[in-house]
Design an enzyme around this catalytic site. Sequence first.
Site, PDB file in Angstrom:
ATOM      1  N   ASN A  21      10.470   0.442   4.377  1.00 51.70           N
ATOM      2  CA  ASN A  21       9.309   1.335   4.282  1.00 51.70           C
ATOM      3  C   ASN A  21       8.192   0.968   5.261  1.00 51.70           C
ATOM      4  O   ASN A  21       7.438   1.852   5.673  1.00 51.70           O
ATOM      5  CB  ASN A  21       8.803   1.287   2.831  1.00 51.70           C
ATOM      6  CG  ASN A  21       7.418   1.855   2.695  1.00 51.70           C
ATOM      7  OD1 ASN A  21       7.234   3.071   2.667  1.00 51.70           O
ATOM      8  ND2 ASN A  21       6.408   0.986   2.637  1.00 51.70           N
TER       9      ASN A  21
ATOM     10  N   ILE B  63       1.733  12.633   3.247  1.00 50.55           N
ATOM     11  CA  ILE B  63       1.511  12.055   1.917  1.00 50.55           C
ATOM     12  C   ILE B  63       0.176  11.301   1.971  1.00 50.55           C
ATOM     13  O   ILE B  63      -0.067  10.561   2.943  1.00 50.55           O
ATOM     14  CB  ILE B  63       2.635  11.025   1.583  1.00 50.55           C
ATOM     15  CG1 ILE B  63       4.047  11.652   1.736  1.00 50.55           C
ATOM     16  CG2 ILE B  63       2.435  10.429   0.202  1.00 50.55           C
ATOM     17  CD1 ILE B  63       4.392  12.755   0.768  1.00 50.55           C
TER      18      ILE B  63
ATOM     19  N   PRO C 231      -3.066   5.281   2.886  1.00 46.05           N
ATOM     20  CA  PRO C 231      -3.986   4.764   3.908  1.00 46.05           C
ATOM     21  C   PRO C 231      -3.581   5.183   5.324  1.00 46.05           C
ATOM     22  O   PRO C 231      -4.437   5.432   6.171  1.00 46.05           O
ATOM     23  CB  PRO C 231      -3.889   3.246   3.716  1.00 46.05           C
ATOM     24  CG  PRO C 231      -3.592   3.100   2.251  1.00 46.05           C
ATOM     25  CD  PRO C 231      -2.680   4.239   1.907  1.00 46.05           C
TER      26      PRO C 231
ATOM     27  N   LEU D 178       0.840  -1.210   0.000  1.00 42.29           N
ATOM     28  CA  LEU D 178       0.000   0.000   0.000  1.00 42.29           C
ATOM     29  C   LEU D 178       0.871   1.256   0.000  1.00 42.29           C
ATOM     30  O   LEU D 178       2.062   1.206   0.272  1.00 42.29           O
ATOM     31  CB  LEU D 178      -0.859   0.051   1.287  1.00 42.29           C
ATOM     32  CG  LEU D 178      -1.859  -1.054   1.578  1.00 42.29           C
ATOM     33  CD1 LEU D 178      -2.543  -0.783   2.925  1.00 42.29           C
ATOM     34  CD2 LEU D 178      -2.892  -1.164   0.470  1.00 42.29           C
ATOM     35  N   GLY D 179       0.225   2.375  -0.259  1.00 42.51           N
ATOM     36  CA  GLY D 179       0.816   3.689   0.012  1.00 42.51           C
ATOM     37  C   GLY D 179       2.156   3.947  -0.677  1.00 42.51           C
ATOM     38  O   GLY D 179       2.335   3.667  -1.880  1.00 42.51           O
TER      39      GLY D 179
ATOM     40  N   TYR E 148       5.764   7.454  17.685  1.00 40.43           N
ATOM     41  CA  TYR E 148       6.118   7.570  16.271  1.00 40.43           C
ATOM     42  C   TYR E 148       7.295   8.535  16.100  1.00 40.43           C
ATOM     43  O   TYR E 148       8.253   8.245  15.391  1.00 40.43           O
ATOM     44  CB  TYR E 148       4.892   8.054  15.486  1.00 40.43           C
ATOM     45  CG  TYR E 148       5.093   8.092  13.983  1.00 40.43           C
ATOM     46  CD1 TYR E 148       5.007   6.941  13.218  1.00 40.43           C
ATOM     47  CD2 TYR E 148       5.354   9.299  13.323  1.00 40.43           C
ATOM     48  CE1 TYR E 148       5.168   6.974  11.838  1.00 40.43           C
ATOM     49  CE2 TYR E 148       5.524   9.339  11.946  1.00 40.43           C
ATOM     50  CZ  TYR E 148       5.431   8.179  11.204  1.00 40.43           C
ATOM     51  OH  TYR E 148       5.606   8.216   9.847  1.00 40.43           O
TER      52      TYR E 148
ATOM     53  N   LYS F 145      10.949   7.508  14.478  1.00 35.84           N
ATOM     54  CA  LYS F 145      11.492   8.086  13.247  1.00 35.84           C
ATOM     55  C   LYS F 145      12.796   8.842  13.513  1.00 35.84           C
ATOM     56  O   LYS F 145      13.669   8.920  12.643  1.00 35.84           O
ATOM     57  CB  LYS F 145      10.448   8.980  12.577  1.00 35.84           C
ATOM     58  CG  LYS F 145       9.241   8.206  12.073  1.00 35.84           C
ATOM     59  CD  LYS F 145       9.638   7.126  11.057  1.00 35.84           C
ATOM     60  CE  LYS F 145       8.486   6.312  10.543  1.00 35.84           C
ATOM     61  NZ  LYS F 145       8.876   5.294   9.567  1.00 35.84           N
TER      62      LYS F 145
HETATM   63  N1  LIG Z   1       2.175   8.892   4.600  1.00 35.23           N
HETATM   64  C1  LIG Z   1       2.880   9.832   5.191  1.00 35.23           C
HETATM   65  O1  LIG Z   1       2.449  10.983   5.309  1.00 35.23           O
HETATM   66  C2  LIG Z   1       4.250   9.531   5.731  1.00 35.23           C
HETATM   67  C3  LIG Z   1       5.023  10.607   6.157  1.00 35.23           C
HETATM   68  C4  LIG Z   1       6.296  10.369   6.664  1.00 35.23           C
HETATM   69  C5  LIG Z   1       6.775   9.081   6.726  1.00 35.23           C
HETATM   70  N2  LIG Z   1       6.002   8.043   6.317  1.00 35.23           N
HETATM   71  C6  LIG Z   1       6.554   6.705   6.432  1.00 35.23           C
HETATM   72  O2  LIG Z   1       6.523   6.076   5.167  1.00 35.23           O
HETATM   73  C7  LIG Z   1       6.321   4.667   5.336  1.00 35.23           C
HETATM   74  C8  LIG Z   1       5.121   4.228   4.523  1.00 35.23           C
HETATM   75  O3  LIG Z   1       3.986   4.947   4.980  1.00 35.23           O
HETATM   76  P1  LIG Z   1       2.554   4.879   4.279  1.00 35.23           P
HETATM   77  O4  LIG Z   1       1.916   6.169   4.559  1.00 35.23           O
HETATM   78  O5  LIG Z   1       2.670   4.365   2.906  1.00 35.23           O
HETATM   79  O6  LIG Z   1       1.854   3.782   5.234  1.00 35.23           O
HETATM   80  P2  LIG Z   1       0.583   2.842   4.935  1.00 35.23           P
HETATM   81  O7  LIG Z   1       0.009   2.514   6.263  1.00 35.23           O
HETATM   82  O8  LIG Z   1      -0.297   3.468   3.947  1.00 35.23           O
HETATM   83  O9  LIG Z   1       1.274   1.544   4.339  1.00 35.23           O
HETATM   84  C9  LIG Z   1       2.198   0.837   5.144  1.00 35.23           C
HETATM   85  C10 LIG Z   1       2.462  -0.530   4.585  1.00 35.23           C
HETATM   86  O10 LIG Z   1       3.337  -1.195   5.521  1.00 35.23           O
HETATM   87  C11 LIG Z   1       2.789  -2.475   5.825  1.00 35.23           C
HETATM   88  N3  LIG Z   1       3.182  -2.888   7.171  1.00 35.23           N
HETATM   89  C12 LIG Z   1       2.767  -2.355   8.348  1.00 35.23           C
HETATM   90  N4  LIG Z   1       3.308  -3.032   9.374  1.00 35.23           N
HETATM   91  C13 LIG Z   1       4.060  -4.017   8.831  1.00 35.23           C
HETATM   92  C14 LIG Z   1       4.873  -5.038   9.386  1.00 35.23           C
HETATM   93  N5  LIG Z   1       4.976  -5.203  10.702  1.00 35.23           N
HETATM   94  N6  LIG Z   1       5.531  -5.850   8.549  1.00 35.23           N
HETATM   95  C15 LIG Z   1       5.423  -5.709   7.195  1.00 35.23           C
HETATM   96  N7  LIG Z   1       4.662  -4.764   6.618  1.00 35.23           N
HETATM   97  C16 LIG Z   1       3.983  -3.937   7.435  1.00 35.23           C
HETATM   98  C17 LIG Z   1       1.279  -2.281   5.684  1.00 35.23           C
HETATM   99  O11 LIG Z   1       0.595  -3.506   5.552  1.00 35.23           O
HETATM  100  C18 LIG Z   1       1.200  -1.372   4.465  1.00 35.23           C
HETATM  101  O12 LIG Z   1       1.228  -2.108   3.263  1.00 35.23           O
HETATM  102  C19 LIG Z   1       6.167   4.434   6.834  1.00 35.23           C
HETATM  103  O13 LIG Z   1       7.391   4.064   7.391  1.00 35.23           O
HETATM  104  C20 LIG Z   1       5.744   5.806   7.336  1.00 35.23           C
HETATM  105  O14 LIG Z   1       6.058   5.982   8.693  1.00 35.23           O
HETATM  106  C21 LIG Z   1       4.744   8.236   5.812  1.00 35.23           C
END
Ligand SMILES: NC(=O)c1ccc[n+]([C@@H]2O[C@H](COP(=O)([O-])OP(=O)(O)OC[C@H]3O[C@@H](n4cnc5c(N)ncnc54)[C@H](O)[C@@H]3O)[C@@H](O)[C@H]2O)c1
Length: 255
Positions: free
Chosen positions: A90, A189, A192, A16-17, A156, A160
């Site tokens: 990720n 971003i 989900p 995802l994402g 969180y 990070k």
């Molecule tokens: N979306 C944002 O605004 C944002 C901002 C800064 C950093 N991030 C970081 O970017 C990364 C991705 O974020 P996102 O927004 O796409 O998240 P998301 O929740 O939309 O997707 C996360 C993915 O990670 C998988 N996942 C969760 N726990 C897991 C585990 N224990 N083992 C394997 N897979 C696992 C989920 O199933 C999912 O597919 C994360 O590390 C998040 O902290 C996101």
Amino acid sequence: MGRLNGKVAVITGGALGIGRATTLRMAEEGCAVAICDVLVSEANAFVDELVGAGFEACFWPLDVSREAEVDKAFNAVAERFGRIDILVNNAGVVGANKPTDQLTEAEWDYVQNVNVKGVFFATKHVIPHLRRAGGGSIINLSSIYGLVSAADVPPYHASKGAVRLMTKTDALTYAADRIRVNSIHPGFIWTPMVEGFVQDMGNEAEARVSLAALHPLGHVGEPDDIAWGCVYLASNEARFVTGAELVIDGGYTAR
Ligand SMILES: NC(=O)c1ccc[n+]([C@@H]2O[C@H](COP(=O)([O-])OP(=O)(O)OC[C@H]3O[C@@H](n4cnc5c(N)ncnc54)[C@H](O)[C@@H]3O)[C@@H](O)[C@H]2O)c1
């Protein structure tokens, strides 16, 4: 096109994402992609799409907080594709959004187990494969929340911040092996994860406007904004880049 020709990438949380967008962009650039995620049906459906489009892709079910699963999956990826050149750390979770004095130990541990220990396990178990490949690139998803503070999600933020410095330590440790290690720091971003965060904020429409306003460019980012950063750091174009923080945040931290 072809910026990652012949390489093999493992993307944790690739279903995802940001992970999904990164997987697609890396595949388009000529890379074989191994998705590791806990979401079995979403990941399988995505792999079917990728293979249908003519890309080399596979899925390994994996919880990054379980060391034996990580080790086994990475060995299977190397066996299937012959090598591993790129790891995108990720997978991540937001966890409880409560002030520190109200958090339970379990809520704290849940976030550290996935976001910090997961990066540790994946890095630990990919290093032998990258060494065998003669070098490689590890990309760690930190966050703007690993650079600056906000009065929310304390576990969180801690996780990070840890990922930011784990990146620099590993960059120094493995530079002699020609393994580059960098962190990416996204602003908000639309994924989900952020959809869930916004829903928890109460008035969703207002929350969307206030989130956008946090970014000087005036909007929340898209997964592709981060995916292209991952492609760059994985590619030979970034051959002199290690221990760096790539901030992709619409100006959030520029103030
Ligand atoms: N979306 C944002 O605004 C944002 C901002 C800064 C950093 N991030 C970081 O970017 C990364 C991705 O974020 P996102 O927004 O796409 O998240 P998301 O929740 O939309 O997707 C996360 C993915 O990670 C998988 N996942 C969760 N726990 C897991 C585990 N224990 N083992 C394997 N897979 C696992 C989920 O199933 C999912 O597919 C994360 O590390 C998040 O902290 C996101």
